[in-house]
Design an enzyme around this catalytic site. Structure first.
Site, PDB file in Angstrom:
ATOM      1  N   LYS A  46       0.859  -1.185   0.000  1.00  0.00           N
ATOM      2  CA  LYS A  46       0.000   0.000   0.000  1.00  0.00           C
ATOM      3  C   LYS A  46       0.886   1.223   0.000  1.00  0.00           C
ATOM      4  CE  LYS A  46      -4.512   0.715   0.141  1.00  0.00           C
ATOM      5  NZ  LYS A  46      -5.587  -0.135  -0.354  1.00  0.00           N
TER       6      LYS A  46
HETATM    7  P1  NAD Z   1     -13.310   7.527  -2.758  1.00  0.00           P
HETATM    8  O1  NAD Z   1     -12.402   8.607  -2.314  1.00  0.00           O
HETATM    9  O2  NAD Z   1     -13.676   7.403  -4.196  1.00  0.00           O
HETATM   10  O3  NAD Z   1     -14.704   7.615  -1.949  1.00  0.00           O
HETATM   11  C1  NAD Z   1     -14.816   7.699  -0.574  1.00  0.00           C
HETATM   12  C2  NAD Z   1     -16.107   8.480  -0.302  1.00  0.00           C
HETATM   13  O4  NAD Z   1     -16.418   8.408   1.072  1.00  0.00           O
HETATM   14  C3  NAD Z   1     -15.979   9.968  -0.653  1.00  0.00           C
HETATM   15  O5  NAD Z   1     -17.065  10.351  -1.472  1.00  0.00           O
HETATM   16  C4  NAD Z   1     -16.009  10.668   0.706  1.00  0.00           C
HETATM   17  O6  NAD Z   1     -16.612  11.938   0.660  1.00  0.00           O
HETATM   18  C5  NAD Z   1     -16.833   9.684   1.529  1.00  0.00           C
HETATM   19  N1  NAD Z   1     -16.570   9.770   2.973  1.00  0.00           N
HETATM   20  C6  NAD Z   1     -15.396   9.885   3.625  1.00  0.00           C
HETATM   21  N2  NAD Z   1     -15.585   9.885   4.952  1.00  0.00           N
HETATM   22  C7  NAD Z   1     -16.915   9.760   5.137  1.00  0.00           C
HETATM   23  C8  NAD Z   1     -17.750   9.696   6.284  1.00  0.00           C
HETATM   24  N3  NAD Z   1     -17.237   9.757   7.513  1.00  0.00           N
HETATM   25  N4  NAD Z   1     -19.079   9.556   6.099  1.00  0.00           N
HETATM   26  C9  NAD Z   1     -19.604   9.489   4.855  1.00  0.00           C
HETATM   27  N5  NAD Z   1     -18.882   9.545   3.730  1.00  0.00           N
HETATM   28  C10 NAD Z   1     -17.551   9.679   3.881  1.00  0.00           C
HETATM   29  O7  NAD Z   1     -12.665   6.183  -2.215  1.00  0.00           O
HETATM   30  P2  NAD Z   1     -13.002   4.699  -2.661  1.00  0.00           P
HETATM   31  O8  NAD Z   1     -12.016   4.274  -3.674  1.00  0.00           O
HETATM   32  O9  NAD Z   1     -14.456   4.581  -2.930  1.00  0.00           O
HETATM   33  O10 NAD Z   1     -12.630   3.900  -1.325  1.00  0.00           O
HETATM   34  C11 NAD Z   1     -13.511   3.827  -0.214  1.00  0.00           C
HETATM   35  C12 NAD Z   1     -13.035   2.730   0.727  1.00  0.00           C
HETATM   36  O11 NAD Z   1     -12.991   1.484   0.018  1.00  0.00           O
HETATM   37  C13 NAD Z   1     -11.626   2.900   1.294  1.00  0.00           C
HETATM   38  O12 NAD Z   1     -11.585   2.314   2.575  1.00  0.00           O
HETATM   39  C14 NAD Z   1     -10.757   2.090   0.349  1.00  0.00           C
HETATM   40  O13 NAD Z   1      -9.546   1.682   0.946  1.00  0.00           O
HETATM   41  C15 NAD Z   1     -11.686   0.927   0.087  1.00  0.00           C
HETATM   42  N6  NAD Z   1     -11.431   0.177  -1.143  1.00  0.00           N
HETATM   43  C16 NAD Z   1     -11.370   0.784  -2.359  1.00  0.00           C
HETATM   44  C17 NAD Z   1     -11.204   0.030  -3.511  1.00  0.00           C
HETATM   45  C18 NAD Z   1     -11.240   0.644  -4.900  1.00  0.00           C
HETATM   46  O14 NAD Z   1     -11.228  -0.125  -5.873  1.00  0.00           O
HETATM   47  N7  NAD Z   1     -11.339   1.948  -5.054  1.00  0.00           N
HETATM   48  C19 NAD Z   1     -11.033  -1.355  -3.415  1.00  0.00           C
HETATM   49  C20 NAD Z   1     -11.089  -1.958  -2.157  1.00  0.00           C
HETATM   50  C21 NAD Z   1     -11.310  -1.179  -1.032  1.00  0.00           C
END
Ligand code: NAD
Length: 420
Positions: free
Chosen positions: A110
């Protein structure tokens, strides 16, 4: 042993607590435990960037490779003002376990940069990304460590990383990162893959409760890449998405939100605030509302010892990494919440990243239907593996997923032997 809230929400502590519980159950050799517990390599870089105002700024970045036992290290890069080395360490180990749960030939890594991307211009972001990539040139590569998007990074950031790495190599190396735009080696279906994987695991879980999508109410926290795609695909499949929780507005409607309409509204207005086809809701209350499936898809530590008893879903589908602390696990288990743990539930992203890496190396690109079919195969069999493991060993789904994963990685380490 009681732990402070500060300790409870430290992602490294959260990872270690589950790791310790799983290795104890596995009765794993003490030496192997030591090897698997800590990351192989950790790199800290200081990244000078010329800002638009003419000043120089120096950002701190990390890349942690937890394990390369089963293949090249694999994992996203996040941009956030509060990212820490401990968080990146935890996320890197979760990647090792996640890749092992879905049985793809990758280890775990990561990366992150301490920055506030919302306050930076596209030019500043590009310069920071390129310099970060240049600092990692010896560390990453298709056979070494393959970054991908995570919080606040996207296809554009991956395109800059691929280009920078390629300039250093004096040839185009598409397979150095995944999550790229399709025309430069990205995979069809990758953008939606994490959300699709969540839906596939939920499809399996609701069967255990005798539910169908039409009578399954879903609340999603986070409408970013993961949450919005999960919500959109599940809405299409007939699930009733009754609530969306976001930092700029939370909305609820008993009859189910028209996610297509919400998606268009967000595209146009860049926010969820002001969407009139659902009621405004209090985010904390909505998170604790009754539903069949709750999908935390935002960030870590949303369910802790403080609020776990108030969670009223039947199924907790962990879209985010580390949304639940170890202390909260016990409370959820006592309340019979069926947890689809993060290292299984959100593994659709890395699985399709694996497909992207394979396609880049083959130079032959698959139809989206092929990608989705292969993804469904892997997610369904992994779900069944974890649930069966939990039944056989009388442990909860999370510990089962860790045990399955750690056992697979330990087996490889034993088989490869220790190089001296
Ligand atoms: P992203 O930045 O696209 O979206 C995250 C969203 O969550 C944003 O819109 C943000 O405004 C919102 N947010 C943040 N804190 C918040 C809160 N307290 N309450 C409500 N909304 C909140 O990120 P993402 O890629 O969608 O990733 C989200 C999670 O999923 C992370 O934990 C990431 O590690 C995990 N993840 C992502 C992927 C991927 O393919 N992108 C894969 C596996 C896991």
């Amino acid at each position: 042993m009681t732990v402070s809230l500060e300790q409870e929400i430290n992602p490294w502590e959260a990872q270690s607590a589950r790791f310790d519980a799983a290795t104890k159950k596995l009765n794993l050799d003490e030496g192997l435990v030591k090897i698997l517990r800590y990351p192989n390599r950790e790199l800290i870089v200081h990244i000078p960037v010329s800002m638009d105002n003419g000043k120089l700024e120096v950002f701190t970045g990390f890349r942690v490779q937890h394990s390369i036992a089963r293949g090249p290290a694999k994992g996203g890069v996040r941009y956030s003002p509060d990212v820490t080395l401990d968080e990146v360490r935890a996320l890197a180990s979760w990647m090792t376990w996640k890749c092992a749960v879905v049985n793809i030939p990758f280890g775990g890594a990561k990366g992150g940069i301490i920055c506030d991307p919302h306050k930076m211009s596209p030019g500043e972001l590009e310069r920071m990304t390129r310099r970060y990539t240049a600092e990692l040139v010896e560390f990453i590569g298709p056979e070494k460590d393959v970054p991908a998007p995570d919080m606040n990074t996207n296809e554009q950031v991956m395109a800059w990383m691929m280009d920078t790495y390629s300039m250093h190599m004096r040839q185009t190396v598409t397979a150095v990162v995944t999550g790229k735009p399709i025309n430069i080696g990205g995979s069809r279906g990758r953008r939606e893959a994490t959300g699709r994987g969540i839906m596939i695991t939920c499809d399996q879980a609701i069967k255990k409760f005798g539910l169908r999508p039409e009578n399954t109410r879903v609340i999603v926290q986070g409408f970013g890449n993961v949450g919005s795609n999960a919500a959109r695909l599940m809405h299409e499949a007939g699930y009733k998405i009754i609530g969306i929780i976001e930092v700029d507005g939370s909305i609820y409607t008993k009859k189910g939100i028209d996610i297509e309409a919400l998606w268009s509204y967000r595209e146009k207005n860049r926010t969820l605030a002001g969407f009139t086809e659902a009621e405004k809701a209090d985010p904390t209350e909505l998170f604790q509302s009754e539903c069949e499936i709750l999908i935390p898809a935002a960030t870590e530590n949303q369910i802790t010892s403080r609020n776990a008893a108030k969670i009223r879903c039947k199924i907790l589908a962990e879209g985010a990494n580390g949304p639940t602390t170890a202390a909260a696990d016990e409370i959820l288990a006592a309340n019979k919440v069926f947890v689809i743990p993060d290292i299984l539930c959100n593994a659709g992203g890395v699985t399709t990243s694996y497909f992207e890496w394979v396609q880049d190396r083959q130079g032959y690109f698959w139809k989206e239907s092929v990608v989705n079919e292969q993804l469904a195969d892997i997610m369904i069999s992994s779900f069944n593996d974890v649930v069966r493991y939990a039944d056989t060993h009388s442990v909860n789904n999370r510990i089962a997923a860790y045990m399955l994963a750690i056992d697979r990685v330990a087996y490889t380490v034993r088989q490869r032997g220790i190089y001296a």
